[in-house]
Every structure is written in structure tokens, then in C-alpha cells.
Motif scaffolding. Structure first.
Motif, PDB file in Angstrom:
ATOM      1  N   ALA A  82       0.819  -1.215   0.000  1.00 23.25           N
ATOM      2  CA  ALA A  82       0.000   0.000   0.000  1.00 23.25           C
ATOM      3  C   ALA A  82       0.850   1.261   0.000  1.00 23.25           C
ATOM      4  N   ARG A  83       0.288   2.329  -0.545  1.00 21.89           N
ATOM      5  CA  ARG A  83       0.905   3.649  -0.457  1.00 21.89           C
ATOM      6  C   ARG A  83       0.741   4.175   0.961  1.00 21.89           C
ATOM      7  N   PRO A  84       1.610   5.038   1.465  1.00 20.41           N
ATOM      8  CA  PRO A  84       2.739   5.626   0.751  1.00 20.41           C
ATOM      9  C   PRO A  84       4.001   4.761   0.798  1.00 20.41           C
ATOM     10  N   PHE A  85       4.003   3.707   1.637  1.00 14.86           N
ATOM     11  CA  PHE A  85       5.240   2.947   1.817  1.00 14.86           C
ATOM     12  C   PHE A  85       5.695   2.284   0.530  1.00 14.86           C
ATOM     13  N   ARG A  86       4.722   1.855  -0.291  1.00  9.25           N
ATOM     14  CA  ARG A  86       5.065   1.179  -1.540  1.00  9.25           C
ATOM     15  C   ARG A  86       5.965   2.051  -2.409  1.00  9.25           C
TER      16      ARG A  86
ATOM     17  N   ARG B 120      -2.168  -9.669  -0.604  1.00  6.63           N
ATOM     18  CA  ARG B 120      -1.317  -8.587  -0.110  1.00  6.63           C
ATOM     19  C   ARG B 120      -1.055  -8.646   1.391  1.00  6.63           C
ATOM     20  N   GLY B 124       1.637  -5.755   3.747  1.00  8.37           N
ATOM     21  CA  GLY B 124       1.074  -4.431   3.914  1.00  8.37           C
ATOM     22  C   GLY B 124      -0.361  -4.322   3.469  1.00  8.37           C
ATOM     23  N   GLY B 125      -0.863  -3.140   3.557  1.00  4.35           N
ATOM     24  CA  GLY B 125      -2.251  -2.907   3.288  1.00  4.35           C
ATOM     25  C   GLY B 125      -3.040  -2.691   4.555  1.00  4.35           C
TER      26      GLY B 125
END
Ligand code: ZN
Lengths: 142, 390
Positions: A82-86, B120, B124-125
Motif C-alpha cells: 500500500a501507499r505511501p510505503f510502496r 497482499r 502491507g495494506g
């Protein structure tokens, strides 16, 4: 101790929700000071901040840290969904062993991820995420 | 009246992919199959235990599921210690059966995490931009650690202290894959080498993709009663010889020692109850969320000395035909990991102790040890099960 505090225009990462115990910690961090707790009764030092000493149950007091520590263990995150870490991959998650004793989780900046190693000395700096809220980060000492 | 706790029925729902089932249906299907396997009437069930589901939807917590299944219980437990919950449940139910708090109990689990949320999960997520995070996680959420990253920090420290290598960790995944190749339902069944593991992409140093478990759907259930009641039931009884659990922390940042886990506290209690030694154990069902999870369980439970796990694994001791065959159903690494896998460790142990292991059957299997890890090597539950009356 007074470490560098950088201000960002917009904080897009998850934001800590200060509570009755942690608000003072986050406030100090926004001013460039790193706090852990120390017990006036038994001397135990602890992080994260809690309403009691985990050793003896007494009310803890604040201890201002030097902001220096060493890498106890770490990982280089190379996949995140996921953003923003991606958008920031790869980045380093670290367990810092503070010179004062307790360990805390953080992230290493200003350093090639592949150069991070266990035992490496690091120092704190802060990013101001809100008026009363600073986020500690770690980097090789300047 | 012999109130020795005995497992009399086990059931799996459908795995690894079951898009037509939701979490509650996984619980239910597994329960129906466990009840049928046990050969008893549903009306006999007077104990019910459930840790909730993998999805965190609060539609399958213990009280809601007891209502859904209409179980008229006098004993209920909703202990949730992550993936190890079901080993803790064995501990609690063994005591409850012995003390007469209930006579026949059902434990269920179900998760549709793969069909509902996709792959996922491990990377994360959970954490979203601008989200406010309270509680202990307020001190971690801003950094973007992942589930894999938390275990990776254990692997990194273990390698640093003991010289453990990626190749040694990979041997665990390879050994478990050999068993998955014997399980027609396993998620991943292709042959795999150590090179395949260490050449798979790095997810969080030093853990590669093939050091990580599958993400699947699935559900399971088992039933416990007294040795007395089990006497005239169709399946061979499986005795609970010992069961214990312990916790060192919950959130990874509070881990006290990244090279070991609470298994070091739980195992001596379970072995003490069982009155056996490690050499009496014929097979292992370890929580294999990641290869490092197995290595740290192996050492902390005392099967080898701390730091000696890597070379021991590389010698093939946990493989098919080895001293302590590991995860004979193909494990979470290759077969089935629907969120909280601990119940599958119990179910496969029971199948093996009954001699129902098929091609993967461990010869002369009399004692099996199931060890679940919940959280981030946080809560460890150990259950020792046996074919013979203690
Ligand atoms: Zn104290």
C-alpha cells in the motif's frame, strides 16, 4: 539533548493518536527530545510509555535520552502493498537499542539500506508530523 | 470415570481456494465434518471454543458462532492468541474436561481471507495514509513495517548471533514442500530446491518469497471428550498428553529476545505433563508462517540447543524419513495457511496418530507435538498428543 527536527508540509503516513500517557512523549519529540520512562521506585527503564512501571507497578517518570543507540536487528522491506510505503521501497525497519537501555522500533534514513548492519551506531532525528507530534527516525551519526 | 481428555473427531472445510464459502461457512462445514467423524450427536456438545476468524469481521467470534451453530453450551472460551489460539484451546479444554466443566467440546475455525482480500496480507495494506493509530501500535505504524518484516528481524538477529544461513532456512521450506507434493489439495505442489528458495525474490531481508507461507482459504474443527465417552466411538482416540502456552510480548517491538520465543517456557510444562522426553516424539507440527518460525520453535522447545537448529535442519532431520518429520500435510508454507493455522496442526497430528496419514504417514507414529506461534513469535502454544492412554 536536542536533535534536528524537520517539518513536512503534509504527513501522509499513519499518524499516532496521542493518549493520556503518550501525549508528553510525542510533544517532546516535536521539539527534538527523545523520552523514555524511568521508575522512581525500582529504576526500571521502559519504552513504549505506559501508565505503570512494568517491573514494579509504580508510576513512571520521564528520562530524556541522548538520542544515540545501536542497531539490535533490522530488515530491509522490499515489498509492501500500500501507499505511501510502496513508493519508498526499499526501506529499513530497525530495532534500536538505546544507549539508555530500552529498545524501540523505528526506520533508518540517510543511508544505503544495504549498508545497515547489526551493531551499527545510529542517532535520532525527528520529522514533525503535527504541531504537537514528532516522529523519531534514525541515521548514521553525523 | 476416566476423564482423560481425548480428541475424537476432526474435520477440514475446503482449502486452499474456496470462493463459494465465507468465513462462517468454513466454521460450519468443518464442524459438521468433525461431528460426523466423531460419530456423536450434535446435541451432546456442551462446550464450544473459537478464536474468531482470520478476517477480523466479528461475525464469527465465539458467542456469535455458538448462536449460529445453536450450541447449548455450559463451557465457552474465546481465547485469541493469533495462530497459536488452538493449542491454547487444547490446554483450556483439557482442564475443563478433567474438571467436569463440560463433557464434549467443539473447536472451530474458518477464514475466507484469500478469496476476500487476496495476497497482499503479508506485505502491507493494513496501514493507510493519514490513519490515526492508537494503543501500542501508535509507536510502530508510521514506519511501514510488514508482517514479513517482523519475522525477518528475528531471522536477521538469529543469523547474526549463530551464523544461521539462508540455505539452512530454505531446507525447512524444501522439506515441507516434499510433504505438500504428497497432498493432492496442497496449494503448491511443484518440486522445489534450496536454490529455488534463495533465488526467489527478497520480500524483507533475509526472508525470500519462498520462506513465506501461502495465503489461502480454509477451516478446521476438532472435538474433545473424556476417555470414558470415547470408548465406543468409531475413531481411535487421540489422548491429550500435555498442553501449555506462554507469551513474551504481542507487538514485535516488545520482543525481549529476537532469537527465541515463549516456547522455551511452554514446552517444559507440556513435556512435564506428558511425562516424556523429546526422543519420544515421532513427528512435529510447527507453525510455519515463515521458515524462521520453525527454526526458532525447534530450538526454543528444546529439540536442539539454541544456535544448533540451522545445521540440524540442513542434515535433513525434519524431512520425510528424518528423525522428526515436520508438517506432514504440506504446512502453511506449501499447503494451507488461512490466517490462523494452529487448528490444522492439531488436525494433522490426530490424522497421523490414527494412522490416516496416507502417503505421508509417519511410521509407528505414537506421539505428535503441535506448536503454534501467534502474533510475531509472541504467544506460543504447545500440545503433545498420543495414541496410547497416558
Ligand atoms: Zn518500578
Amino acid at each position: 539533548m536536542k536533535a534536528e527536527v524537520r517539518t513536512v508540509e503534509e504527513w501522509v503516513k499513519p499518524l499516532p493518536q496521542p493518549d493520556g500517557v503518550s501525549a508528553e512523549y510525542w510533544q517532546a519529540a516535536s521539539e527534538g527530545r527523545l523520552l523514555v520512562q524511568q521508575c522512581p521506585k525500582c529504576g526500571n527503564r521502559q519504552f513504549y510509555p505506559r501508565a505503570l512501571c512494568t517491573a514494579c507497578g509504580a508510576d513512571p517518570e520521564w528520562l530524556e535520552c541522548s538520542g544515540r543507540g545501536t542497531v539490535h536487528t533490522f530488515t530491509v522491506v522490499r515489498q509492501y502493498g500500500a501507499r505511501p510505503f510502496r513508493d519508498e521501497l526499499p526501506y529499513v525497519i530497525v530495532m534500536v537499542e538505546l544507549d539508555e537501555g530500552p529498545m524501540m522500533l523505528g526506520a533508518v534514513t540517510d543511508c544505503d539500506p544495504d549498508a545497515v548492519h547489526i551493531g551499527m551506531p545510529i542517532e535520532v532525528h525527528f520529522v514533525k508530523a503535527a504541531d504537537d507530534l514528532g516522529i523519531p527516525y534514525w541515521r548514521p551519526p553525523r | 470415570m476416566d476423564r482423560t481428555p481425548v480428541i475424537i473427531g476432526v474435520g477440514l472445510s475446503e482449502y486452499p481456494v474456496a470462493p463459494d464459502l465465507d468465513g462462517v461457512q468454513h466454521h460450519t462445514l468443518a464442524a459438521q465434518r468433525a461431528i460426523a467423524d466423531a460419530g456423536i450427536e450434535k446435541s451432546e456438545i456442551d462446550g464450544y471454543v473459537n478464536a474468531g476468524g482470520g478476517g477480523g469481521m466479528m461475525v464469527d467470534d465465539a458467542v456469535t458462532m455458538a448462536e449460529y451453530l445453536r450450541i447449548d453450551h455450559k463451557y465457552i472460551d474465546g481465547t485469541m492468541t493469533g495462530g497459536s489460539s488452538f493449542e491454547f484451546h487444547v490446554q483450556h479444554l483439557a482442564a475443563a474436561i478433567r474438571d467436569g466443566l463440560c463433557d464434549t467440546a467443539l473447536v472451530t475455525y474458518g477464514s475466507d481471507q484469500l478469496s476476500r482480500m487476496g495476497r497482499r496480507l503479508g506485505t502491507g495494506g493494513f496501514q493507510r495514509a493519514g490513519q490515526r493509530v492508537s494503543g501500542p501500535m501508535q509507536h510502530e505504524a508510521a514506519y511501514g513495517n510488514s508482517l514479513v518484516g517482523s519475522y525477518a528481524m528475528h531471522a536477521m538477529r538469529h543469523m547474526h548471533e549463530f551464523g544461521t544461513t539462508s540455505e539452512q532456512l530454505a531446507e525447512i521450506a524444501v522439506g515441507v514442500r516434499e510433504y505438500a507434493m504428497l497432498n493432492p489439495k496442497a496449494m503448491y505442489r511443484d518440486p522445489m530446491t534450496v536454490d529455488d528458495v534463495i533465488n526467489s525474490r527478497m520480500i524483507a531481508d533475509p526472508l525470500h518469497k519462498l520462506d513465506c507461507c501461502a495465503i489461502t482459504d480454509g477451516g478446521g474443527a476438532f472435538m474433545i471428550t473424556t476417555a470414558e465417552r470415547a470408548k465406543d466411538l468409531p475413531q481411535p482416540p487421540v489422548y491429550v498428553l500435555g498442553a501449555a502456552g506462554a507469551q513474551t510480548h504481542w507487538n514485535v517491538s516488545q520482543q525481549v529476545d529476537f532469537t527465541t520465543c515463549a516456547g522455551a517456557k511452554a514446552a517444559p510444562i507440556a513435556f512435564g505433563q506428558a511425562g516424556i522426553t523429546h526422543d519420544d516424539v515421532d513427528m512435529l507440527m510447527f507453525y510455519d508462517s515463515f521458515t524462521i518460525t520453525c527454526l526458532i520453535l525447534l530450538e526454543s522447545l528444546g529439540f536442539v540447543k539454541q544456535g544448533e537448529g540451522g545445521p540440524f535442519v540442513a542434515e535433513g532431520n525434519l524431512k520425510f524419513g528424518g528423525k522428526w518429520p515436520l508438517n506432514t500435510d504440506g504446512g502453511g508454507l506449501s499447503s494451507c495457511h488461512p490466517g490462523m493455522r494452529g487448528i490444522f496442526l492439531i488436525i494433522e497430528s490426530v490424522r497421523q496418530l490414527r494412522g490416516q496419514g496416507g502417503e505421508a504417514q509417519v511410521p509407528h507414529c505414537e506421539v505428535a507435538l503441535a506448536a503454534g506461534s501467534g502474533g510475531w513469535l509472541s504467544c506460543i502454544g504447545v500440545a503433545i498428543l498420543g495414541r496410547n492412554h497416558p
